[in-house]
Design an enzyme around this catalytic site. Sequence first.
Site, mmCIF file in Angstrom:
data_model
loop_
_atom_site.group_PDB
_atom_site.id
_atom_site.type_symbol
_atom_site.label_atom_id
_atom_site.label_comp_id
_atom_site.label_asym_id
_atom_site.label_seq_id
_atom_site.Cartn_x
_atom_site.Cartn_y
_atom_site.Cartn_z
ATOM 1 N N CYS A 1 85.579 22.536 -66.468
ATOM 2 C CA CYS A 1 84.319 22.076 -66.545
ATOM 3 C C CYS A 1 83.849 22.389 -68.435
ATOM 4 O O CYS A 1 84.593 23.216 -69.431
ATOM 5 C CB CYS A 1 83.605 23.496 -66.341
ATOM 6 N N CYS B 1 81.102 24.359 -69.012
ATOM 7 C CA CYS B 1 80.054 25.439 -69.631
ATOM 8 C C CYS B 1 80.823 26.881 -70.258
ATOM 9 O O CYS B 1 79.824 27.221 -70.683
ATOM 10 C CB CYS B 1 79.338 25.915 -67.933
ATOM 11 N N CYS C 1 77.402 23.421 -68.044
ATOM 12 C CA CYS C 1 78.672 22.684 -67.466
ATOM 13 C C CYS C 1 78.296 20.910 -68.311
ATOM 14 O O CYS C 1 78.978 20.292 -67.921
ATOM 15 C CB CYS C 1 78.402 22.970 -65.759
ATOM 16 N N LYS D 1 79.192 22.471 -54.092
ATOM 17 C CA LYS D 1 79.098 23.317 -54.908
ATOM 18 C C LYS D 1 77.243 23.510 -55.348
ATOM 19 O O LYS D 1 75.727 22.795 -55.459
ATOM 20 C CB LYS D 1 79.879 22.924 -56.125
ATOM 21 N N ARG E 1 71.275 26.370 -63.172
ATOM 22 C CA ARG E 1 72.040 24.601 -62.560
ATOM 23 C C ARG E 1 71.157 24.311 -61.994
ATOM 24 O O ARG E 1 71.738 22.965 -61.254
ATOM 25 C CB ARG E 1 74.017 25.641 -62.732
ATOM 26 N N GLU F 1 77.712 14.346 -50.960
ATOM 27 C CA GLU F 1 78.473 14.721 -52.221
ATOM 28 C C GLU F 1 80.545 14.788 -52.075
ATOM 29 O O GLU F 1 80.545 13.800 -52.368
ATOM 30 C CB GLU F 1 78.128 16.171 -52.616
ATOM 31 N N LYS G 1 81.773 26.214 -51.924
ATOM 32 C CA LYS G 1 81.224 27.060 -52.666
ATOM 33 C C LYS G 1 79.976 27.598 -52.953
ATOM 34 O O LYS G 1 78.899 26.484 -52.923
ATOM 35 C CB LYS G 1 81.420 26.396 -53.916
ATOM 36 N N SER H 1 82.584 35.178 -56.243
ATOM 37 C CA SER H 1 82.210 36.529 -57.511
ATOM 38 C C SER H 1 81.368 37.110 -56.825
ATOM 39 O O SER H 1 82.038 38.514 -56.563
ATOM 40 C CB SER H 1 82.261 35.955 -58.390
ATOM 41 N N TYR I 1 89.344 36.175 -55.087
ATOM 42 C CA TYR I 1 89.974 37.164 -55.911
ATOM 43 C C TYR I 1 90.547 38.630 -55.291
ATOM 44 O O TYR I 1 91.529 39.296 -55.548
ATOM 45 C CB TYR I 1 87.971 38.179 -56.439
HETATM 46 C C1 PBG Z 1 82.050 26.679 -63.621
HETATM 47 C C2 PBG Z 1 81.924 26.863 -62.814
HETATM 48 C C3 PBG Z 1 81.189 28.925 -61.742
HETATM 49 C C4 PBG Z 1 81.858 29.326 -60.757
HETATM 50 C C5 PBG Z 1 83.337 28.466 -60.614
HETATM 51 N N1 PBG Z 1 83.689 26.814 -61.892
HETATM 52 C C6 PBG Z 1 80.281 29.031 -62.712
HETATM 53 C C7 PBG Z 1 79.130 28.368 -62.078
HETATM 54 O O1 PBG Z 1 78.886 27.331 -62.105
HETATM 55 O O2 PBG Z 1 78.371 29.219 -63.339
HETATM 56 C C8 PBG Z 1 81.848 30.191 -59.865
HETATM 57 C C9 PBG Z 1 83.083 30.987 -59.633
HETATM 58 C C10 PBG Z 1 83.040 32.530 -58.564
HETATM 59 O O3 PBG Z 1 81.281 32.622 -58.857
HETATM 60 O O4 PBG Z 1 83.996 32.912 -58.734
HETATM 61 N N2 PBG Z 1 81.293 25.828 -63.382
HETATM 62 ZN ZN ZN Z 2 80.040 24.680 -65.351
#
Ligand code: PBG
Ligand code: ZN
Length: 323
Positions: A116, A118, A126, A191, A213, A229, A244, A270, A309
Amino acid sequence: MDRMRRLRRTENIRKMVRESHVRIDELIYPLFIIEGEDICRPVESMPGICQYSVDRLDEELERIDKAGISSVLLFGIPACKDETGTGAYDENGVVQQAIRHIRAKYPDMVIIADVCLCEYTSHGHCGILSGGEVDNDLTLPLLAKIAVSYAGAGVDMVAPSGMMDHMVESIRTGLDKEGFLNIPVVSYSAKFASGYYGPFRDAAQSAPQFGDRRSYQMDPANGREALREIEQDLREGADMVIAKPAMAYLDVIKESSMRFNVPVIAYNVSGEYAMVKAAAAKGWIDEKRIVMENLTGMKRAGAKMIITYHALDAAGWIREDGI
Ligand code: PBG
Ligand code: ZN
């Protein structure tokens, strides 16, 4: 009378009839690699998680290896960001260096790299911008370039996470053209635009500098669209798909694992991690029980693998309890 309790009478009987298991070899552990030297910086909102520079990575790799975790997912934090995220496809970029380092030390480690822009763009989006918007089709060739660059460094799999339309097709074509026919594309297909990514954006220093986003990530309300998707990514050649976040989207994991004959991966993100750690630190919940219950829920829903994690802790608990 149907007495369900007969099969719950002893621990060994319960183990025999248990339907879902969390296995160490199905856990994937994310790593944040930061450019620079001698850095091991704790991420405040993710207790237990640090950003590592490549020269400090060994201590963490040793823990990973000892825990029996065989797969890592790499995120890079470059020293310099620019409009088009050139750090992402720099042959000596931070992720490329990390891939070579890990490959040399742990030849069997399954190295997956997030693809990605970003973390590498000054605006934190992104994709690259035109007219103040993220331009889908201008971004595609760059994603292919990043994937090819990671493959050249020795990655095992690439995982595009930017939710650009046709990103899988572009990456697959790019990899094939360069001879990387056997590098799988693991797509973050479903996502969602989620509040649960907050702590990650601190960890990866990737928060968008304006707007959000929502014009590329999915609306949290849309389950059927998530299936579309995934369908589209599979048509484009995705080898595995990621849903996700995990906890609030178990229906998506369930539906997609029943409908599609590819491994579905749950990303335990996270924010989900931060909530558990915060409540556990206050003594309000039993961390081990809650983590294992959450991970088991993802497996029960149909996830084949889990990116989490908690992987190192979970691996320890799984080994302890002989599950
Ligand atoms: C980047 C990306 C993100 C995550 C994984 N790849 C963040 C986002 O889309 O802002 C999130 C992972 C997480 O929160 O643990 N494209
Ligand atoms: Zn990204």
